[in-house]
Design a protein around this motif. Sequence first.
Motif, PDB file in Angstrom:
ATOM      1  N   ILE A 249       0.886  -1.311  -0.107  1.00  0.00           N
ATOM      2  CA  ILE A 249      -0.103  -0.087   0.109  1.00  0.00           C
ATOM      3  C   ILE A 249       0.830   1.287  -0.191  1.00  0.00           C
ATOM      4  CG2 ILE A 249      -1.477   1.447   1.291  1.00  0.00           C
ATOM      5  CD1 ILE A 249      -2.996  -1.521   2.197  1.00  0.00           C
ATOM      6  N   ARG A 250       2.046   1.384   0.869  1.00  0.00           N
ATOM      7  CA  ARG A 250       2.709   2.550   0.913  1.00  0.00           C
ATOM      8  C   ARG A 250       3.405   2.774  -0.453  1.00  0.00           C
ATOM      9  NH1 ARG A 250       4.352   1.692   5.757  1.00  0.00           N
ATOM     10  NH2 ARG A 250       5.575   0.157   5.231  1.00  0.00           N
ATOM     11  N   ALA A 251       3.900   1.505  -1.113  1.00  0.00           N
ATOM     12  CA  ALA A 251       4.654   1.732  -2.448  1.00  0.00           C
ATOM     13  C   ALA A 251       3.584   1.951  -3.357  1.00  0.00           C
ATOM     14  CB  ALA A 251       5.236   0.320  -2.683  1.00  0.00           C
TER      15      ALA A 251
ATOM     16  N   ASP B 177       8.810  -4.291  -6.745  1.00  0.00           N
ATOM     17  CA  ASP B 177       9.989  -4.586  -6.700  1.00  0.00           C
ATOM     18  C   ASP B 177      10.589  -3.931  -5.110  1.00  0.00           C
ATOM     19  OD1 ASP B 177      10.470  -5.712  -8.994  1.00  0.00           O
ATOM     20  OD2 ASP B 177      11.448  -3.930 -10.031  1.00  0.00           O
ATOM     21  N   GLU B 178       9.876  -2.990  -4.921  1.00  0.00           N
ATOM     22  CA  GLU B 178      10.211  -2.349  -3.583  1.00  0.00           C
ATOM     23  C   GLU B 178       9.756  -3.346  -2.203  1.00  0.00           C
ATOM     24  OE1 GLU B 178       8.503   1.511  -0.865  1.00  0.00           O
ATOM     25  OE2 GLU B 178       8.899   1.646  -3.168  1.00  0.00           O
ATOM     26  N   VAL B 179       8.735  -4.118  -2.405  1.00  0.00           N
ATOM     27  CA  VAL B 179       8.133  -4.885  -1.515  1.00  0.00           C
ATOM     28  C   VAL B 179       8.677  -6.452  -1.609  1.00  0.00           C
ATOM     29  CG1 VAL B 179       5.871  -5.973  -0.713  1.00  0.00           C
ATOM     30  CG2 VAL B 179       6.067  -3.731  -1.574  1.00  0.00           C
ATOM     31  N   GLY B 180       9.389  -6.560  -2.793  1.00  0.00           N
ATOM     32  CA  GLY B 180       9.997  -7.921  -2.932  1.00  0.00           C
ATOM     33  C   GLY B 180       8.833  -8.846  -3.518  1.00  0.00           C
ATOM     34  N   ILE B 181       7.978  -8.525  -4.131  1.00  0.00           N
ATOM     35  CA  ILE B 181       6.936  -9.469  -5.093  1.00  0.00           C
ATOM     36  C   ILE B 181       7.398  -9.548  -6.611  1.00  0.00           C
ATOM     37  CG2 ILE B 181       4.634  -9.532  -5.958  1.00  0.00           C
ATOM     38  CD1 ILE B 181       3.888  -7.403  -3.699  1.00  0.00           C
TER      39      ILE B 181
END
Length: 111
Positions: free
Chosen positions: A16-18, A82-86
């Motif tokens: 959500i943040r990203a 990418d930021e979350v690692g998904i």
Amino acid sequence: MPSPKRKYSGIERELIRALITACETAKSEIVGFQWLTHEVDYERFPQSLRVTWMFDSEASRAHALACSDKARMLELTQAAFDEVGISVASIAEHVAFSVERQARGKRGQGH
């Protein structure tokens, strides 16, 4: 064993943040873009994850999809993942584009 939703709650908050960052960036760059939302079935994560980019009109949506704005929205979505690692095989399979009036009544996480 925790439920899938509980297991992924940290990822959900980070996502959500990203996506908020992606949304704010797009608002300043893409004419007619209004907001985005995402849906996910944690039993089928990340395959079921879908981000929907919402526009103010069909004309705005069509214009965005016909020019470089579409690539930019895919890029912003990929950056959020990418930021979350998904990790997904094809970001385009996880992105949809819609018009605000068509989405009223649908449930999801608006950003």
